[in-house]
Motif scaffolding. Structure first.
Motif, PDB file in Angstrom:
ATOM      1  N   ASP A 155       0.830  -1.202   0.000  1.00 39.14           N
ATOM      2  CA  ASP A 155       0.000   0.000   0.000  1.00 39.14           C
ATOM      3  C   ASP A 155       0.871   1.260   0.000  1.00 39.14           C
ATOM      4  OD1 ASP A 155      -2.034  -1.814   0.240  1.00 39.14           O
ATOM      5  OD2 ASP A 155      -2.560  -1.299   2.306  1.00 39.14           O
ATOM      6  N   HIS A 156       0.454   2.247  -0.777  1.00 35.81           N
ATOM      7  CA  HIS A 156       1.017   3.601  -0.723  1.00 35.81           C
ATOM      8  C   HIS A 156       2.504   3.659  -1.089  1.00 35.81           C
ATOM      9  CE1 HIS A 156      -2.735   3.893   1.351  1.00 35.81           C
ATOM     10  NE2 HIS A 156      -2.275   3.535   2.537  1.00 35.81           N
ATOM     11  N   GLU A 157       2.968   2.806  -2.008  1.00 38.02           N
ATOM     12  CA  GLU A 157       4.394   2.779  -2.338  1.00 38.02           C
ATOM     13  C   GLU A 157       4.835   3.894  -3.272  1.00 38.02           C
ATOM     14  OE1 GLU A 157       6.576  -0.633  -3.445  1.00 38.02           O
ATOM     15  OE2 GLU A 157       5.456  -2.013  -2.146  1.00 38.02           O
ATOM     16  N   PHE A 158       3.904   4.496  -4.014  1.00 39.29           N
ATOM     17  CA  PHE A 158       4.298   5.401  -5.100  1.00 39.29           C
ATOM     18  C   PHE A 158       3.698   6.793  -4.918  1.00 39.29           C
ATOM     19  CE2 PHE A 158       4.428   1.071  -6.678  1.00 39.29           C
ATOM     20  CZ  PHE A 158       5.717   1.007  -7.183  1.00 39.29           C
ATOM     21  N   ASP A 159       4.467   7.775  -5.370  1.00 34.14           N
ATOM     22  CA  ASP A 159       3.990   9.156  -5.379  1.00 34.14           C
ATOM     23  C   ASP A 159       3.024   9.408  -6.533  1.00 34.14           C
ATOM     24  OD1 ASP A 159       5.817   9.884  -3.258  1.00 34.14           O
ATOM     25  OD2 ASP A 159       7.398   9.911  -4.768  1.00 34.14           O
ATOM     26  N   ALA A 160       3.245   8.710  -7.635  1.00 34.41           N
ATOM     27  CA  ALA A 160       2.434   8.899  -8.842  1.00 34.41           C
ATOM     28  C   ALA A 160       2.265   7.565  -9.544  1.00 34.41           C
ATOM     29  CB  ALA A 160       3.087   9.908  -9.783  1.00 34.41           C
ATOM     30  N   VAL A 161       1.064   7.309 -10.010  1.00 35.58           N
ATOM     31  CA  VAL A 161       0.780   6.093 -10.775  1.00 35.58           C
ATOM     32  C   VAL A 161       0.132   6.511 -12.090  1.00 35.58           C
ATOM     33  CG1 VAL A 161      -0.519   3.942 -10.861  1.00 35.58           C
ATOM     34  CG2 VAL A 161       0.542   4.661  -8.722  1.00 35.58           C
ATOM     35  N   ILE A 162       0.662   5.993 -13.181  1.00 34.18           N
ATOM     36  CA  ILE A 162       0.142   6.322 -14.508  1.00 34.18           C
ATOM     37  C   ILE A 162      -0.265   5.035 -15.227  1.00 34.18           C
ATOM     38  CG2 ILE A 162       1.458   8.453 -14.690  1.00 34.18           C
ATOM     39  CD1 ILE A 162       3.485   6.971 -16.434  1.00 34.18           C
ATOM     40  N   GLY A 163      -1.231   5.173 -16.111  1.00 33.04           N
ATOM     41  CA  GLY A 163      -1.681   4.039 -16.914  1.00 33.04           C
ATOM     42  C   GLY A 163      -2.149   4.544 -18.266  1.00 33.04           C
ATOM     43  N   ASN A 164      -1.270   4.481 -19.250  1.00 31.93           N
ATOM     44  CA  ASN A 164      -1.583   5.014 -20.570  1.00 31.93           C
ATOM     45  C   ASN A 164      -2.297   3.947 -21.397  1.00 31.93           C
ATOM     46  OD1 ASN A 164      -1.520   7.008 -22.596  1.00 31.93           O
ATOM     47  ND2 ASN A 164       0.317   6.123 -23.510  1.00 31.93           N
ATOM     48  N   PHE A 165      -3.625   4.052 -21.472  1.00 33.46           N
ATOM     49  CA  PHE A 165      -4.509   3.147 -22.209  1.00 33.46           C
ATOM     50  C   PHE A 165      -4.654   1.773 -21.565  1.00 33.46           C
ATOM     51  CE2 PHE A 165      -3.051   6.068 -25.650  1.00 33.46           C
ATOM     52  CZ  PHE A 165      -4.267   6.699 -25.855  1.00 33.46           C
ATOM     53  N   VAL A 166      -4.105   1.547 -20.376  1.00 36.85           N
ATOM     54  CA  VAL A 166      -4.210   0.222 -19.777  1.00 36.85           C
ATOM     55  C   VAL A 166      -5.655  -0.124 -19.424  1.00 36.85           C
ATOM     56  CG1 VAL A 166      -3.794   0.951 -17.377  1.00 36.85           C
ATOM     57  CG2 VAL A 166      -3.142  -1.350 -18.123  1.00 36.85           C
ATOM     58  N   LEU A 167      -6.474   0.866 -19.076  1.00 38.82           N
ATOM     59  CA  LEU A 167      -7.854   0.570 -18.686  1.00 38.82           C
ATOM     60  C   LEU A 167      -8.709   0.094 -19.852  1.00 38.82           C
ATOM     61  CD1 LEU A 167      -8.652   3.380 -16.086  1.00 38.82           C
ATOM     62  CD2 LEU A 167      -7.865   1.040 -15.691  1.00 38.82           C
ATOM     63  N   ASN A 168      -8.224   0.264 -21.075  1.00 41.51           N
ATOM     64  CA  ASN A 168      -8.920  -0.323 -22.224  1.00 41.51           C
ATOM     65  C   ASN A 168      -8.787  -1.839 -22.256  1.00 41.51           C
ATOM     66  OD1 ASN A 168      -8.021   2.582 -23.756  1.00 41.51           O
ATOM     67  ND2 ASN A 168     -10.108   1.843 -24.079  1.00 41.51           N
ATOM     68  N   HIS A 169      -7.892  -2.377 -21.433  1.00 37.78           N
ATOM     69  CA  HIS A 169      -7.545  -3.798 -21.544  1.00 37.78           C
ATOM     70  C   HIS A 169      -7.828  -4.592 -20.281  1.00 37.78           C
ATOM     71  CE1 HIS A 169      -5.673  -2.775 -25.340  1.00 37.78           C
ATOM     72  NE2 HIS A 169      -5.029  -1.804 -24.731  1.00 37.78           N
ATOM     73  N   VAL A 170      -8.689  -4.078 -19.409  1.00 39.37           N
ATOM     74  CA  VAL A 170      -9.019  -4.791 -18.175  1.00 39.37           C
ATOM     75  C   VAL A 170     -10.507  -5.101 -18.137  1.00 39.37           C
ATOM     76  CG1 VAL A 170      -7.109  -3.735 -16.905  1.00 39.37           C
ATOM     77  CG2 VAL A 170      -9.359  -2.647 -16.860  1.00 39.37           C
ATOM     78  N   GLY A 171     -10.836  -6.229 -17.535  1.00 37.20           N
ATOM     79  CA  GLY A 171     -12.223  -6.669 -17.499  1.00 37.20           C
ATOM     80  C   GLY A 171     -13.067  -5.968 -16.463  1.00 37.20           C
ATOM     81  N   ARG A 172     -12.421  -5.467 -15.411  1.00 35.67           N
ATOM     82  CA  ARG A 172     -13.162  -4.753 -14.356  1.00 35.67           C
ATOM     83  C   ARG A 172     -12.455  -3.432 -14.062  1.00 35.67           C
ATOM     84  NH1 ARG A 172     -14.091 -10.251 -12.040  1.00 35.67           N
ATOM     85  NH2 ARG A 172     -16.299 -10.697 -12.465  1.00 35.67           N
ATOM     86  N   PRO A 173     -12.798  -2.391 -14.804  1.00 29.04           N
ATOM     87  CA  PRO A 173     -12.112  -1.102 -14.648  1.00 29.04           C
ATOM     88  C   PRO A 173     -12.172  -0.528 -13.234  1.00 29.04           C
ATOM     89  CG  PRO A 173     -13.387  -1.134 -16.675  1.00 29.04           C
ATOM     90  CD  PRO A 173     -13.762  -2.366 -15.917  1.00 29.04           C
ATOM     91  N   ARG A 174     -13.282  -0.718 -12.540  1.00 29.16           N
ATOM     92  CA  ARG A 174     -13.372  -0.179 -11.183  1.00 29.16           C
ATOM     93  C   ARG A 174     -12.374  -0.856 -10.249  1.00 29.16           C
ATOM     94  NH1 ARG A 174     -18.058  -0.093 -13.645  1.00 29.16           N
ATOM     95  NH2 ARG A 174     -19.315   1.833 -13.595  1.00 29.16           N
ATOM     96  N   ASP A 175     -12.252  -2.170 -10.355  1.00 28.74           N
ATOM     97  CA  ASP A 175     -11.258  -2.877  -9.541  1.00 28.74           C
ATOM     98  C   ASP A 175      -9.851  -2.409  -9.898  1.00 28.74           C
ATOM     99  OD1 ASP A 175     -13.356  -4.250  -8.448  1.00 28.74           O
ATOM    100  OD2 ASP A 175     -12.943  -6.144  -9.470  1.00 28.74           O
ATOM    101  N   ALA A 176      -9.622  -2.140 -11.172  1.00 33.33           N
ATOM    102  CA  ALA A 176      -8.300  -1.691 -11.612  1.00 33.33           C
ATOM    103  C   ALA A 176      -7.962  -0.339 -11.009  1.00 33.33           C
ATOM    104  CB  ALA A 176      -8.251  -1.624 -13.137  1.00 33.33           C
ATOM    105  N   VAL A 177      -8.914   0.603 -11.051  1.00 33.86           N
ATOM    106  CA  VAL A 177      -8.660   1.923 -10.482  1.00 33.86           C
ATOM    107  C   VAL A 177      -8.470   1.822  -8.971  1.00 33.86           C
ATOM    108  CG1 VAL A 177      -9.610   4.235 -10.118  1.00 33.86           C
ATOM    109  CG2 VAL A 177      -9.861   3.122 -12.345  1.00 33.86           C
ATOM    110  N   ALA A 178      -9.235   0.960  -8.323  1.00 35.31           N
ATOM    111  CA  ALA A 178      -9.062   0.763  -6.882  1.00 35.31           C
ATOM    112  C   ALA A 178      -7.656   0.272  -6.559  1.00 35.31           C
ATOM    113  CB  ALA A 178     -10.100  -0.227  -6.357  1.00 35.31           C
ATOM    114  N   GLU A 179      -7.116  -0.579  -7.403  1.00 33.12           N
ATOM    115  CA  GLU A 179      -5.755  -1.082  -7.189  1.00 33.12           C
ATOM    116  C   GLU A 179      -4.719   0.016  -7.436  1.00 33.12           C
ATOM    117  OE1 GLU A 179      -2.999  -4.463  -6.489  1.00 33.12           O
ATOM    118  OE2 GLU A 179      -4.822  -3.534  -5.697  1.00 33.12           O
TER     119      GLU A 179
END
Length: 268
Positions: A101-125
């Motif tokens: 938990d809380h390891e990073f100052d910034a998290v980026i995901g360039n188009f990764v959410l187009n490729h996940v089955g549960r976007p809400r779970d992905a954003v929560a992670e």
């Protein structure tokens, strides 16, 4: 893992090199805006999720950030690792990242959410691994897409080809509106603050052969649709593609393909 996730794994398996020579340049366009939105600068601990060939991770390194990157495809991990020795690249996929938990100052995901089955779970992670006060910035393709985005799909449709059953769409209950409001609402729903979403538009410059090389090699969903057809149908799709792409060609035959993406960002 959802049926959509499983199909994505199959679609991208072994496609890193073909992606690098076809669609990677297109997907690199939003990177500077994503890094700015995530406030990436010297010393920032950055996680790039779905790094692909490592374009965003390398750009973050060039800003002096301390960068970790992950991708679900081993070939992408290998390409990203070669991009810069300073990048810590690992094989991992949303919604389960191998970090505390809380390891990073910034998290980026360039188009990764187009490729996940549960976007809400992905954003929560993504939120879980970002420190309080840290920033998240993510992109997706806008829907409906810009004319250049629709070119390959229109060629497939003109040939009378439907999406094969082995390529399931996202479950309706897991999807969200691919609009500025819908994307911002997704991040807000998952607990991010100060959320905003912008539309990025640009003309992607490419050649007809380069743009066709992606689907011809089976890259992404459009490539899987094309490659699943018999040769006669593939040639018919190609014929429609050649005819339709002419409207985007400049006098030298170079394609200028209008694209639109959404970039949403917020604070944990």
């Amino acid at each position: 893992m959802t049926a959509f996730d499983q199909a994505e794994r199959r679609s991208w398996a072994g496609q890193a090199t073909a992606y690098a020579s076809s669609f990677a340049k297109l997907c690199a366009y939003p990177v500077p805006w994503v890094l700015d939105a995530a406030e990436v600068c010297a010393g920032t601990r950055v996680l790039d999720v779905g790094t692909g060939t490592g374009t965003a991770a390398l750009a973050a390194c060039e800003r002096g950030a301390r960068v970790t990157a992950v991708d679900a495809e081993a070939g992408m991990v290998a390409l990203a690792a070669r991009a810069a020795s300073a990048i810590d690249v690992r094989l991992a996929a949303l919604p389960h990242l191998p970090f505390g938990d809380h390891e990073f100052d910034a998290v980026i995901g360039n188009f990764v959410l187009n490729h996940v089955g549960r976007p809400r779970d992905a954003v929560a992670e993504l939120r879980r691994v970002t420190r309080p006060g840290g920033r998240i910035a993510v992109t997706i393709w806008a829907v409906p897409g810009a004319p250049g985005q629709a070119l390959l799909g229109q060629a497939v449709q003109a040939a009378g080809v439907a999406r094969p059953a082995h390529l399931p769409a996202l479950a309706p209950e897991d999807d969200f509106p691919r609009t500025e409001h819908g994307f911002a609402a997704l991040l807000s729903e998952m607990g991010l603050a100060d959320v905003s979403c912008d539309t990025l538009t640009w003309n992607h410059r490419t050649t007809p052969d380069e743009w066709w090389s992606g689907p011809a090699a089976g890259v992404a969903t459009i490539g899987q649709i094309v490659r699943s057809q018999p040769n006669t149908i593939i040639m018919e799709i190609k014929g429609h593609y050649d005819a339709l792409s002419a409207q985007f060609a400049d006098p030298d035959g170079v394609l200028m393909l209008p694209h639109a993406a959404l970039m949403a960002h917020g604070r944990v």
